[in-house]
Motif scaffolding. Structure first.
Motif, short mmCIF file in Angstrom:
data_model
loop_
_atom_site.label_atom_id
_atom_site.label_comp_id
_atom_site.label_asym_id
_atom_site.label_seq_id
_atom_site.Cartn_x
_atom_site.Cartn_y
_atom_site.Cartn_z
N UNK A 190 0.84 -1.20 0.00
CA UNK A 190 0.00 0.00 0.00
C UNK A 190 0.87 1.26 0.00
N UNK A 191 1.85 1.30 0.89
CA UNK A 191 2.71 2.48 1.01
C UNK A 191 3.57 2.67 -0.24
N UNK A 192 3.99 1.57 -0.84
CA UNK A 192 4.80 1.67 -2.06
C UNK A 192 3.98 2.23 -3.22
N UNK A 193 2.77 1.71 -3.40
CA UNK A 193 1.90 2.24 -4.46
C UNK A 193 1.62 3.73 -4.25
N UNK A 194 1.34 4.10 -3.01
CA UNK A 194 1.06 5.51 -2.71
C UNK A 194 2.29 6.38 -2.97
#
Length: 509
Positions: free
Chosen positions: A477-481
């Motif tokens: 999630x954090x990587x995509x964001x």
């Protein structure tokens, strides 16, 4: 407050030549929007890939689980095709003039409302799909008719009263868009921002049922009171303009606002048939926990605000702005786990409070409007200077509050309080390698990903957030964001919390 990695503002530790390159890159990005080959640019492809991944995840998770979801996906596809047809029609009508194409970011006017409604409030999906069609460039009468036909055909089984409500919602949404466009001069807010905010406001003011929660009742009633008094002041201003000098007129408008706004709130907002002020005092007085939270908030703000203003000259503009991000993170994260309803009521009230402050500053209403303007301008960046509205702190409170109000989610706190802040600071001081087509850096993106992953894991293990999401999924999630934040030019304070809320729900078991 939505700053770019490369500073988006003056940073004393960055060489002047590098700062100029960053601003030139930002200007180039904005100037190039709408070119016919815009979509094949690297930063656009990255955004399309990331959005495509989340739509695919939503399809796999929802499409076969309920027949209603299948219908919503099909209707969403119809809306997307209608927007594309509108874009193509405008393009051809202009003699294949690429400058007539809307910005690439129009994709978010479709994507964000579609995904949030799909995941969190599918009962209101079709009327919101109709509101999205407001972004199509066509004559107003024809556009409103198209929206009405779309909504009524998809809600053919609805009661007559409900159909009337849908038609009112469409008209209200257009009126709100027009007001936002005129007030911001399409500079502080562009057409993308105005469309997104008009959809959000239409849902808050009219579509959603306020009975579901106290904090939503607070938000709706105070928002209606604010808009009503602003409207009264607008009419009063037009009448008094030729009769009174500027100072007297300003004092009259200020008096109407400061007396009329709280008075109208008390008239519109009834909680369990009690006066809202009496209810709030009793609500806080009957809970020692709420009293503690309130005292901590007040002491922190009364201590930090004067100190930040006094010692601001010792910090770069970027750092002084990010202090507020970190402060909100600290003041909200733990109290929300202790008493979420109290925090949500406070956030709902704070949204309208921030709008009130901006209104007084915007018109410089005496005796405090000019003072507010001078102090808030100290923290303004180039985005705030584009138009008459200082948008940063309003975007900040919206980006933090919206995920908490919708889904009890701290992703706004994490993405803005930690990720966006460190991305901007690290990118501004040490960033050297830029993402193609943007003024954001790889170094800032790495800082965003590392800091948000670390904070999310701390929130999971020590504060009890993300109970149904694995550590691996949190990292994804954090990587995509982080990748989306690094490649987009839409304001981070709106896009990233909303996108992180969507991905959080998609990865929840």
């Amino acid at each position: 407050m939505g700053d770019n990695h490369a500073g988006g503002m003056t940073v004393s530790t960055v060489p002047v030549e590098l700062t100029n390159q960053k601003f030139a890159a930002a200007k180039k990005v904005q100037g190039d929007s709408g070119a016919s080959d815009d979509v094949i640019k690297p930063e656009k492809l990255v955004q399309l890939m990331i959005l495509g991944i989340t739509i695919h995840l939503a399809w796999n998770k929802l499409y076969y689980s309920d027949g209603e979801y299948g219908m919503l996906f099909r209707n969403g596809l119809i809306v997307a095709i209608a927007v594309l047809v509108g874009v193509f029609s405008t393009y051809r009508h202009g003699g294949v003039n690429s400058r007539l194409l809307p910005k690439f970011e129009i994709i978010y006017v479709v994507y964000l409302p579609f995904m949030i409604i799909l995941l969190f409030d599918r009962a209101q999906a079709n009327v919101n799909f109709g509101l999205i069609l407001n972004c199509i460039n066509m004559p107003v009468a024809f556009k409103l008719c198209v929206q009405a036909i779309f909504v009524l055909l998809n809600e053919s089984s609805a009661e007559f009263n409900e159909k009337i409500r849908y038609l009112i919602a469409i008209c209200l949404n257009y009126a709100l868009y027009t007001i936002l466009a005129q007030v911001s001069q399409l500079k502080s807010l562009d057409s993308i921002d105005c469309n997104l905010f008009s959809i959000l406001l239409t849902n808050v003011l009219f579509i959603h049922d306020p009975v579901k929660s106290i904090y939503f009742q607070v938000l709706r009633s105070t928002m209606w009171a604010f808009l009503t008094i602003v409207g009264v002041n607008y009419i009063t201003d037009r009448i008094l303009a030729p009769l009174l000098n500027t100072y007297v007129k300003s004092a009259v408008l200020f008096s109407i606002f400061t007396i009329g706004f709280p008075g109208l709130v008390r008239k519109l907002l009834k909680i369990d048939n009690h006066d809202p002020l009496e209810w709030l005092i009793n609500y806080i007085a009957t809970s020692y926990t709420r009293q503690q939270i309130l005292i901590i908030w007040l002491v922190s703000l009364l201590t930090l605000i004067p100190n930040v203003l006094i010692f601001k000259s010792n910090f770069t503009l970027n750092s002084s702005r990010k202090i507020w991000h970190f402060l909100v993170l600290i003041l909200v994260a733990k109290p929300f786990k202790v008493d979420p309803n109290f925090v949500k009521i406070s956030l709902a009230g704070s949204i309208v409070l921030f709008l009130s402050v901006e209104y007084l500053r915007y018109l410089k209403l005496e005796p405090i409007g000019g003072y507010l303007d001078s102090k808030l301008r100290l923290f303004a960046d180039y985005r705030d200077d584009k138009g008459p509205i200082i948008v940063s702190y309003i975007y900040l409170i919206l980006g933090i509050a919206t995920p908490l109000l919708i889904n009890n989610s701290p992703v706004g706190l994490i993405s803005l309080g930690v990720g966006d802040s460190l991305a901007s600071i690290v990118g501004g001081k040490w960033g050297r390698k830029f993402w193609p087509g943007t003024n954001k850096t790889f170094e800032g993106t790495i800082a965003f990903i590392v800091s948000t992953v670390t904070t999310a894991l701390i929130f999971k293990h020590y504060l009890g957030y993300f109970a149904h999401i694995s550590m691996t999924n949190l990292s994804v999630i954090c990587t995509l964001c982080g990748l989306l934040e690094g490649n987009s030019i839409l304001n981070d304070n709106i896009l990233i919390p909303a996108f992180m809320l969507i991905t959080e729900e998609l990865f929840t078991d």
